[in-house]
Design a protein around this motif. Structure first.
Motif: not given
Length: 729
Positions: A221, A223-224, A473, A699-701, A708, A710-711, A714
């Motif tokens: 994983s 950069n998204d 996302r 942080g996980s898909q 989801y 990313r961080s 967000e």
């Protein structure tokens, strides 16, 4: 119309110059054959260097026109670029390191600058022909930066990358000063292909150690984006080599060989001049054979072809001199009037001659010190239509993972190679046929066309998977829908995990205290009428109370063992016991004693083993050992073992974030429910909440959550957008 663009350092053409005029002839190499089914179709195109320095603009224009008729497009390089990008960085930095010969590597800034600039030049020319919806397939170590450069310009385009040489272990790869830039460049691709599982594993290990990325199995994983790393052993054109045995030209060459060698047994060796090919060791093994087995003198010949390569480079020139000297010594020592033990040729041969040799040789000796695949071994197998002959193959060649019926040797073990030759010379015909038949079936099935099809199919699957992930996302559109639901509702509850969700992870767990910005955000969200904000964390209740007790929040600590409403005091779940700790704690302490950087955290009804500060790799190893031990001891004790982000937690099975969240929902009726978390323990919340709830994994898909992010940055941004709804109302 959608097209496929193939990019490699060299185009599949041979250019010859005569009196200032250039003529083109299509190359018939293995890769050119396999990719012919792609680049010759429709408006597909193959892009690369034509193999000659051509500086005259008129000549460039003329050659470009000729190449475009063959669905090819040139990237013209100057002599300086060829010297520094190709001969320099590609072959004096990457080649030796990737082939485990780091002692020969040169880390020259000028080489790197040229490598970067030429990859940019390739990018610019790809950009001239690439359109959204196209597929780009990039090949080999000369263009490691290109996938990333193209991704930056065309984020949505489909990119595959295949590395045709070995990928070294992290310990060697880390020697390259520009290692991070190289793996970042490679991760611009959607699908990365390697010949062997070892190469795939080495790449994944290097990426996880060099970059702050998450890797799970063969997925990175970054950069998204989800990048898949797979093993695709490359094949050859089996039918071509099998049919060459009936070619009149090959039959003529075969007749010449029979007349020249008559009763002699032939051991065949074909290689390009390179220190990675193990040519000297092969000669030493053959010399040892004649020394230990005088009965083979006059009866066995080593037919050695070495194809010229870079012999102006000192290491290569030195290698060639050593080969010449060793061949001379063997021939001088053992030859007779009618017999030369080593028939040595320092030149290339047409494919008809090679096919005749493949058909004639009793043994094919392929013993590189390190090789990505080695197609000579497969070409020999494909040529043996009678299912006879013996292949001796280095365990360091990628092909050895497939051709397991060959005699496999360690190329550094001269004695073992000698014994392998003896075994091959004495192998009964039925045994030869049994082995060769198995290998021929494999080479026939996993041919070059199969390899191309497999890679392209997998690339399509990866792109499809990425689209599905992208749909989950929280983007601008999703955020608008969440805000609309939030605005329409009257009673709202938001469950928020703490570590990894609202703040980033710290190597020291006590340093992850809330910052003023987070306090302000939570205070404003909690103050709005109709909002219940629930902090639901694995942290100790004392810590949560100290950090958030002064805010109008509901608190759930230690995964639900301790709970507190905004108006009330802490209370614990009834019926919990901590007697089990005296048995489990020594196990965790033993793991801590063996693992520098790890430590044990004790909570009221759970024990946590932290390994965030432990050396990468060692932490995971010890964690797996500990998990296996703990599962055995906790099965019948009503305990649960939970692996988290660099932690393993042992707790009472009754303690569960999902159950705790549901108990909160039982108090009131809510028309807006949202939960955000980053850990395995948060999955319990996502699964327990009703279908109408908005669940977001951080942080996980891969999660039971609907969406989801990313961080934690967000997460805070999304919560701020909810806060702004209050101002709009």
């Amino acid at each position: 119309m959608r097209k496929t663009i193939i990019v490699s350092n060299r185009l599949p053409v041979k250019i010859t110059e005569k009196d200032g005029e250039f003529s083109l002839q299509a190359s018939e190499g293995g890769l050119a054959t396999g990719l012919g089914s792609i680049y010759r179709e429709g408006n597909n195109i193959w892009l690369g260097w034509p193999g000659q320095e051509i500086t005259d603009p008129k000549q460039q224009e003329k050659i470009t026109r000729q190449l475009r008729q063959m669905n090819l497009m040139p990237v013209f390089l100057t002599q300086e670029e060829i010297n520094n990008f190709y001969e320099g960085f590609s072959n004096e930095t990457l080649w030796p390191v990737f082939h485990y010969m780091a002692v020969y590597a040169r880390y020259d800034q000028g080489y790197w600058d040229a490598y970067y600039q030429v990859n940019k030049k390739f990018r610019d020319i790809v950009m001239q022909v690439a359109e959204q919806g196209d597929i780009i397939w990039i090949h080999d170590y000369q263009l490691l930066l290109l996938p990333g450069m193209l991704r930056a310009e065309m984020p949505e385009i489909s990119i595959g990358f295949f590395n045709h040489i070995p990928f070294p272990s992290y310990e060697l790869f880390r020697l390259i000063p520009w290692r991070a830039e190289l793996v970042e460049g490679m991760l611009g691709a959607d699908l990365l292909g390697f010949h062997t599982f070892d190469d795939t594993r080495h790449f994944l290990n290097a990426v996880s150690r060099i970059l702050p990325v998450n890797t799970s199995a063969n997925v990175v994983s970054y950069n998204d984006r989800t990048v898949v790393v797979e093993t695709f052993p490359m094949g050859i054109d089996f039918n071509k080599f099998s049919a060459l045995g009936n070619d009149p030209g090959v039959k003529h060459q075969l007749q010449n060989l029979q007349e020249n060698f008559q009763q002699e047994r032939m051991v065949l060796s074909i290689d390009r001049l390179d220190y990675s090919k193990g040519i000297l060791q092969r000669l030493q093994a053959f010399e040892l054979l004649l020394q230990l087995h005088p009965e083979y003198v006059g009866k066995v010949v080593l037919y050695m072809i070495v194809v010229p390569s870079r012999d102006t480079v000192p290491q290569y020139k030195e290698l060639r001199d050593e080969i010449d000297k060793l061949v001379g010594n063997i021939n001088a020592r053992f030859r007779t009037l009618s017999w030369h033990p080593v028939q040595y040729f320092y030149r290339s041969f047409p494919v008809e001659v090679l096919a005749a040799l493949y058909n004639y040789a009793d043994i094919c000796l392929v013993t590189p010190m390190r090789d990505g695949m080695n197609l000579v071994s497969k070409e020999y197998v494909a040529s043996r239509n009678n299912n006879d002959g013996v292949l001796i193959l280095s365990e360091m060649a990628g092909a050895s993972k497939e051709l397991i019926d060959a005699i496999i040797v360690n190329p550094n073990n001269i004695g073992a190679i000698t014994r392998a030759i003896v075994d091959a010379l004495n192998m009964p015909l039925p045994e030869q046929q049994r082995r060769m038949k198995q290998m021929r079936q494999l080479v026939s099935k996993f041919n070059i066309n199969h390899w191309v099809k497999l890679f392209m199919t997998r690339l399509e699957e990866v792109n499809e998977m990425q689209q599905n992930m992208l749909a989950r996302r929280v983007n601008q559109e999703t955020a608008v829908l969440i805000r609309q639901q939030y605005r329409k509702s009257k009673r709202r509850i938001i469950f928020l995990d703490y570590d990894g969700t609202l703040v980033g992870f710290q190597s020291n767990i006590d340093m992850a205290a809330p910052d003023p910005d987070l306090y302000q955000l939570l205070r404003e969200l909690a103050a709005y009428p109709g909002n219940d904000i629930v902090m639901i964390s694995g942290r100790k209740h004392e810590t949560l109370g100290e950090w958030f007790g002064h805010l109008p929040l509901d608190l759930i600590a230690e995964h639900g063992a301790w709970q507190k409403t905004k108006e009330g005091e802490w209370y614990q779940l009834p019926g919990l016991t901590d007697k089990w700790k005296q048995e489990i704690l020594p196990m965790l302490e033993q793991a801590t004693d063996r693992t520098p950087g790890s430590f044990v955290e004790e909570k009221s009804y759970s024990l946590v083993w932290h390994y965030r500060k432990v050396e990468s790799g060692l932490g995971e190893l010890r964690a797996n050992e500990l998990m296996n031990t703990l599962r055995y001891y906790t099965q019948e004790k009503g305990l649960q073992v939970l692996p988290g982000d660099k932690v393993i937690e042992v707790k009472n099975i009754e303690i569960n974030k999902g159950k705790a969240a549901l108990s909160w929902l039982n108090h009131k009726k809510y028309d807006f429910i949202m939960a955000m978390g980053d850990d395995v323990t948060d999955e319990d919340i996502f699964k327990a909440l009703p279908p109408k709830a908005i669940t977001i994994k951080v942080g996980s898909q891969v999660s039971a959550a609907q969406y989801y992010l990313r961080s934690h940055h967000e997460v805070r941004h999304l919560l701020r957008t909810l806060k702004t709804v209050h101002l709009e109302v």
